[in-house]
Scaffold this active site. Sequence first.
Site, PDB file in Angstrom:
ATOM      1  N   GLU A  70       0.805  -1.225   0.000  1.00  0.00           N
ATOM      2  CA  GLU A  70       0.000   0.000   0.000  1.00  0.00           C
ATOM      3  C   GLU A  70       0.832   1.267   0.000  1.00  0.00           C
ATOM      4  OE1 GLU A  70      -3.853   2.008   2.173  1.00  0.00           O
ATOM      5  OE2 GLU A  70      -2.886   0.304   3.149  1.00  0.00           O
ATOM      6  N   ILE A 136      -0.883  -1.904   7.683  1.00  0.00           N
ATOM      7  CA  ILE A 136      -1.943  -1.697   8.674  1.00  0.00           C
ATOM      8  C   ILE A 136      -3.243  -1.495   7.906  1.00  0.00           C
ATOM      9  CG2 ILE A 136      -2.888  -0.300  10.543  1.00  0.00           C
ATOM     10  CD1 ILE A 136      -0.121   0.465  11.372  1.00  0.00           C
ATOM     11  N   ASP A 137      -4.097  -2.477   7.939  1.00  0.00           N
ATOM     12  CA  ASP A 137      -5.409  -2.337   7.313  1.00  0.00           C
ATOM     13  C   ASP A 137      -6.387  -1.829   8.373  1.00  0.00           C
ATOM     14  OD1 ASP A 137      -7.280  -2.873   5.027  1.00  0.00           O
ATOM     15  OD2 ASP A 137      -8.233  -4.074   6.588  1.00  0.00           O
ATOM     16  N   SER A 262     -11.197  -3.763   6.217  1.00  0.00           N
ATOM     17  CA  SER A 262     -11.630  -4.759   5.236  1.00  0.00           C
ATOM     18  C   SER A 262     -11.184  -6.163   5.633  1.00  0.00           C
ATOM     19  CB  SER A 262     -11.068  -4.422   3.851  1.00  0.00           C
ATOM     20  OG  SER A 262     -11.546  -3.184   3.400  1.00  0.00           O
TER      21      SER A 262
END
Length: 355
Positions: A70, A136-137, A262
């Site tokens: 990401e 880190i989601d 998510s």
Amino acid sequence: MDLPYAKERHVAELAVQRAALLTKKMLRAIDKGTISKSDQSPVTIADFAAQALLISAIHHNLPDDSFVGEEAADTLREDAQLQKRVWDLVSEKYLDSAETEALLSTPASSEEMLDLIDLGCGPGGRKGRVWMLDPIDGTAAFMRGEQYAISLALVENGFEKIGVVACPNLNLENGKVHEEQVDKEGFGLMLSAVRDQGALIRPLSSGELQPAHKIERPVDVQNREDLHWVEGTTSKSNDFEKQQTIAKSLGGSWPGTDVYSSQMRYIALTVGGGNVNVAIPKKRDNKSWVWDHAGGHLILKEAGGLMTDLNGKEIDFGAGRFLGENYGRVVAPDSMREEVMALVESILAESKKGK
């Protein structure tokens, strides 16, 4: 004889555990070094540091593999003070075992750290081995001290082979996932899976990997009243009016288990918190990042769950950095899946008529 992908799984689980410990340390910090990305989503120095450590571990052991992550290091290259704060985090030791730390490897310099972070800027695709990661989601939930995840998945020639998701705040004392039900004493839980080998769950620790047990999903529900929804009502891209209409048509309470991350929705669908989820994008061309799904999707599948897109297609992780070949998502118990899909088809057809 070792099972297929045994080495990759072991390194991935240790790498994710180390990154999880880093984020747990940051949870105690008052100033998490927060900045905003171009899409206004928050990112902390822990996001950058966790990505550096994850890629460092995999790249050291599997140097021919590529990455889709990401974060990118542009901001750190432009801000020396922020770069130093990330480097200070990356330089620390997180696992009690020196042997394990040596196995995973740590960047030798700040510049190497930046280069490792940028390895995550790869295009993905259908050829070769690609590690997809989200350091880190659910960063906003992380900043609030709620549920977040560190995810790492190996996709080979477009197919998920390994999925590892650490949930450092997850507490399953009552068998359910809740945002505010946090593990304050320990380090949370880790779930992992290898294609065709099932899914495991174990406690996170500061040393070697803890013993794991196989995840057994509940018996398939037979009645509508047994449906429990998993939702993420903070999403700006989903059509909640349509999703709620489906839930009401089935007689279920909505939003049910409402979680921001998510990946944590996959965890809730796997180990406790719900058995049905429908995501209908507001726009047909809405794209989902692969790292929001890779890993958690395989864990759910290996635990006996099934997710397809709104057209009944399997999720395609070979289309690049986005799930460009899929439209929306559906998870439902086998006994109710046909009914849920019929409702989705009907609502989408009505929507087309209204245009």
